[in-house]
Design a protein around this motif. Structure first.
Motif, PDB file in Angstrom:
ATOM      1  N   ALA A  96      38.624  37.686  33.600  1.00 29.66           N
ATOM      2  CA  ALA A  96      38.861  39.126  33.654  1.00 29.66           C
ATOM      3  C   ALA A  96      40.256  39.387  34.177  1.00 29.66           C
ATOM      4  N   VAL A  97      40.828  40.508  33.727  1.00 27.64           N
ATOM      5  CA  VAL A  97      42.125  40.962  34.218  1.00 27.64           C
ATOM      6  C   VAL A  97      41.978  42.375  34.761  1.00 27.64           C
ATOM      7  N   ALA A  98      42.858  42.741  35.679  1.00 26.41           N
ATOM      8  CA  ALA A  98      42.850  44.089  36.248  1.00 26.41           C
ATOM      9  C   ALA A  98      44.275  44.477  36.596  1.00 26.41           C
ATOM     10  N   ARG A  99      44.546  45.771  36.496  1.00 23.43           N
ATOM     11  CA  ARG A  99      45.873  46.293  36.806  1.00 23.43           C
ATOM     12  C   ARG A  99      45.743  47.470  37.760  1.00 23.43           C
ATOM     13  N   GLY A 100      46.680  47.551  38.697  1.00 26.16           N
ATOM     14  CA  GLY A 100      46.679  48.661  39.632  1.00 26.16           C
ATOM     15  C   GLY A 100      45.906  48.364  40.899  1.00 26.16           C
ATOM     16  N   PRO A 101      45.989  49.279  41.875  1.00 26.95           N
ATOM     17  CA  PRO A 101      45.357  49.053  43.176  1.00 26.95           C
ATOM     18  C   PRO A 101      43.842  49.266  43.149  1.00 26.95           C
ATOM     19  N   GLY A 102      43.180  48.668  44.121  1.00 28.25           N
ATOM     20  CA  GLY A 102      41.754  48.905  44.309  1.00 28.25           C
ATOM     21  C   GLY A 102      40.846  48.220  43.315  1.00 28.25           C
ATOM     22  N   LYS A 103      41.285  47.119  42.710  1.00 29.37           N
ATOM     23  CA  LYS A 103      40.471  46.371  41.756  1.00 29.37           C
ATOM     24  C   LYS A 103      40.014  45.060  42.389  1.00 29.37           C
ATOM     25  N   VAL A 104      38.788  44.646  42.059  1.00 27.33           N
ATOM     26  CA  VAL A 104      38.234  43.399  42.593  1.00 27.33           C
ATOM     27  C   VAL A 104      37.603  42.609  41.452  1.00 27.33           C
ATOM     28  N   LEU A 105      38.004  41.370  41.300  1.00 22.27           N
ATOM     29  CA  LEU A 105      37.451  40.474  40.284  1.00 22.27           C
ATOM     30  C   LEU A 105      36.723  39.327  40.960  1.00 22.27           C
ATOM     31  N   ALA A 106      35.680  38.823  40.303  1.00 20.18           N
ATOM     32  CA  ALA A 106      34.883  37.749  40.890  1.00 20.18           C
ATOM     33  C   ALA A 106      34.482  36.740  39.814  1.00 20.18           C
ATOM     34  N   ILE A 107      34.508  35.473  40.186  1.00 19.99           N
ATOM     35  CA  ILE A 107      34.038  34.389  39.328  1.00 19.99           C
ATOM     36  C   ILE A 107      32.973  33.608  40.102  1.00 19.99           C
ATOM     37  N   LEU A 108      31.845  33.353  39.455  1.00 17.73           N
ATOM     38  CA  LEU A 108      30.757  32.588  40.066  1.00 17.73           C
ATOM     39  C   LEU A 108      30.790  31.151  39.569  1.00 17.73           C
ATOM     40  N   THR A 109      30.669  30.207  40.493  1.00 17.98           N
ATOM     41  CA  THR A 109      30.660  28.802  40.108  1.00 17.98           C
ATOM     42  C   THR A 109      29.760  27.992  41.027  1.00 17.98           C
ATOM     43  N   ALA A 110      29.471  26.766  40.560  1.00 15.76           N
ATOM     44  CA  ALA A 110      28.750  25.792  41.375  1.00 15.76           C
ATOM     45  C   ALA A 110      29.092  24.399  40.857  1.00 15.76           C
ATOM     46  N   ASP A 111      30.353  24.137  40.608  1.00 16.16           N
ATOM     47  CA  ASP A 111      30.980  22.887  40.162  1.00 16.16           C
ATOM     48  C   ASP A 111      32.126  23.173  39.204  1.00 16.16           C
ATOM     49  N   CYS A 112      31.970  24.199  38.345  1.00 16.09           N
ATOM     50  CA  CYS A 112      33.064  24.564  37.446  1.00 16.09           C
ATOM     51  C   CYS A 112      34.268  25.047  38.262  1.00 16.09           C
ATOM     52  N   LEU A 113      35.400  25.140  37.592  1.00 18.03           N
ATOM     53  CA  LEU A 113      36.652  25.458  38.273  1.00 18.03           C
ATOM     54  C   LEU A 113      36.970  26.949  38.206  1.00 18.03           C
ATOM     55  N   PRO A 114      37.090  27.633  39.354  1.00 18.61           N
ATOM     56  CA  PRO A 114      37.588  29.002  39.356  1.00 18.61           C
ATOM     57  C   PRO A 114      39.113  29.002  39.521  1.00 18.61           C
ATOM     58  N   VAL A 115      39.779  29.849  38.758  1.00 20.31           N
ATOM     59  CA  VAL A 115      41.234  29.954  38.843  1.00 20.31           C
ATOM     60  C   VAL A 115      41.604  31.416  39.053  1.00 20.31           C
ATOM     61  N   LEU A 116      42.423  31.681  40.069  1.00 23.12           N
ATOM     62  CA  LEU A 116      42.882  33.031  40.383  1.00 23.12           C
ATOM     63  C   LEU A 116      44.356  33.159  40.012  1.00 23.12           C
ATOM     64  N   PHE A 117      44.735  34.357  39.541  1.00 20.39           N
ATOM     65  CA  PHE A 117      46.109  34.618  39.101  1.00 20.39           C
ATOM     66  C   PHE A 117      46.604  35.924  39.707  1.00 20.39           C
ATOM     67  N   ALA A 118      47.904  35.990  39.963  1.00 22.00           N
ATOM     68  CA  ALA A 118      48.541  37.243  40.376  1.00 22.00           C
ATOM     69  C   ALA A 118      49.957  37.281  39.827  1.00 22.00           C
ATOM     70  N   SER A 119      50.384  38.475  39.415  1.00 16.94           N
ATOM     71  CA  SER A 119      51.776  38.651  38.989  1.00 16.94           C
ATOM     72  C   SER A 119      52.669  38.738  40.213  1.00 16.94           C
ATOM     73  N   ALA A 120      53.949  38.544  40.016  1.00  8.51           N
ATOM     74  CA  ALA A 120      54.885  38.503  41.136  1.00  8.51           C
ATOM     75  C   ALA A 120      54.915  39.810  41.915  1.00  8.51           C
ATOM     76  N   ASP A 121      54.684  40.940  41.222  1.00  5.12           N
ATOM     77  CA  ASP A 121      54.711  42.223  41.915  1.00  5.12           C
ATOM     78  C   ASP A 121      53.330  42.661  42.395  1.00  5.12           C
ATOM     79  N   GLY A 122      52.317  41.859  42.140  1.00  5.11           N
ATOM     80  CA  GLY A 122      50.972  42.185  42.593  1.00  5.11           C
ATOM     81  C   GLY A 122      50.295  43.285  41.803  1.00  5.11           C
ATOM     82  N   ALA A 123      50.896  43.729  40.707  1.00  2.39           N
ATOM     83  CA  ALA A 123      50.317  44.824  39.933  1.00  2.39           C
ATOM     84  C   ALA A 123      49.213  44.362  38.998  1.00  2.39           C
ATOM     85  N   THR A 124      49.217  43.083  38.656  1.00  2.00           N
ATOM     86  CA  THR A 124      48.233  42.547  37.718  1.00  2.00           C
ATOM     87  C   THR A 124      47.594  41.300  38.319  1.00  2.00           C
ATOM     88  N   ILE A 125      46.276  41.237  38.258  1.00  2.00           N
ATOM     89  CA  ILE A 125      45.551  40.079  38.751  1.00  2.00           C
ATOM     90  C   ILE A 125      44.580  39.607  37.675  1.00  2.00           C
TER      91      ILE A 125
END
Length: 249
Positions: A96-125
């Motif tokens: 999932a992707v989100a733009r702007g303030p006040g957004k929350v993303l979540a990934i559920l795992t129990a062995d698979c790999l979760p990967v988190l991303f952020a843009s340099a300005d923090g506007a996109t996650i």
């Protein structure tokens, strides 16, 4: 990393928060799920899982309820502003992707790999679920593309997954990577005929580099050996799920 949360050590902007839950958090799940199981399709009582999710949001002081996904080991990427997400539904997607303030993303795992991303300005996650099928098929590259920012400006963090020494796979898994990328052989160590230990972190770093992402942190976990974390390979069908979360303040 003591306590109920694992906090990423990465070069994310100040307005971006991130954390990984452990079973030591403020949950109500009874054995064998004890105690902060966040997976609604793991066999735990649905009301208990809902209460656990509420407790998670409160404990982490999240700015909004997380966008939970119905993960299917695919490569689709949801947008937090689409109609399903906005209505409180669970999009069928593995990132999932989100733009702007006040957004929350979540990934559920129990062995698979979760990967988190952020843009340099923090506007996109973004957040992605990279089991071997999705990882081989390109879920990380799809996520980078959907973020819509120059990949060289992104920071990525590799969360808790099963470690290479604990993850034995068959020929079909190795072939899914090596047939696309001969250099991926470095992630596979022979064990017995037709089987290899597989390092998801090595594979993920190669996929991210191919997508143009070079600022990569994290790795080095092993859910199979870390009792704070759920592991499907260790615990089987009675395994719960932990969450890797990222949000914008």
């Amino acid at each position: 990393m003591a306590g109920p949360w694992i906090v990423p050590e990465w070069d994310a902007p100040a307005n971006v928060g991130a954390a990984v839950s452990t079973r030591l958090g403020p949950g109500r799940s009874a054995p064998p799920y004890d105690r902060l199981n966040l997976g609604s399709r793991s066999g735990d009582d649905p009301a208990t899982v809902a209460a656990n999710r509420d407790a998670l949001a409160l404990a982490l002081d999240l700015p909004a309820p997380p966008l939970w996904l119905r993960q299917v080991h695919g490569t689709d990427v949801a947008d937090a502003t689409d109609s399903v997400a906005v209505s409180g539904g669970e999009p069928v997607a593995d990132a999932a992707v989100a733009r702007g303030p006040g957004k929350v993303l979540a990934i559920l795992t129990a062995d698979c790999l979760p990967v988190l991303f952020a843009s340099a300005d923090g506007a996109t996650i973004a957040a992605a679920h990279a089991g071997w099928r999705g990882l081989a098929a390109g879920v990380l590259g799809n996520t980078v593309t959907r973020m819509g920012v120059p990949p060289e400006s992104l920071v990525a963090w590799l969360g808790p997954a099963i470690g290479g020494a604990s993850y034995e796979v068959g020929a079909e898994v190795r072939a899914a990577f090596v047939e696309r990328d001969r250099m991926a052989e470095a992630a596979f160590v022979p064990t017995r005929p037709g089987h290899w230990n597989c390092d998801l972190y090595v594979l993920a770093r190669r996929k991210l580099a191919a997508a143009g992402v070079t600022r990569i942190s994290g790795g080095g976990f092993d859910t199979f050996r870390d009792e704070r974390l759920y592991s499907y390979r260790r615990d089987g069908a009675a395994s719960g799920r932990f969450a890797s979360l990222i949000w914008t303040r």
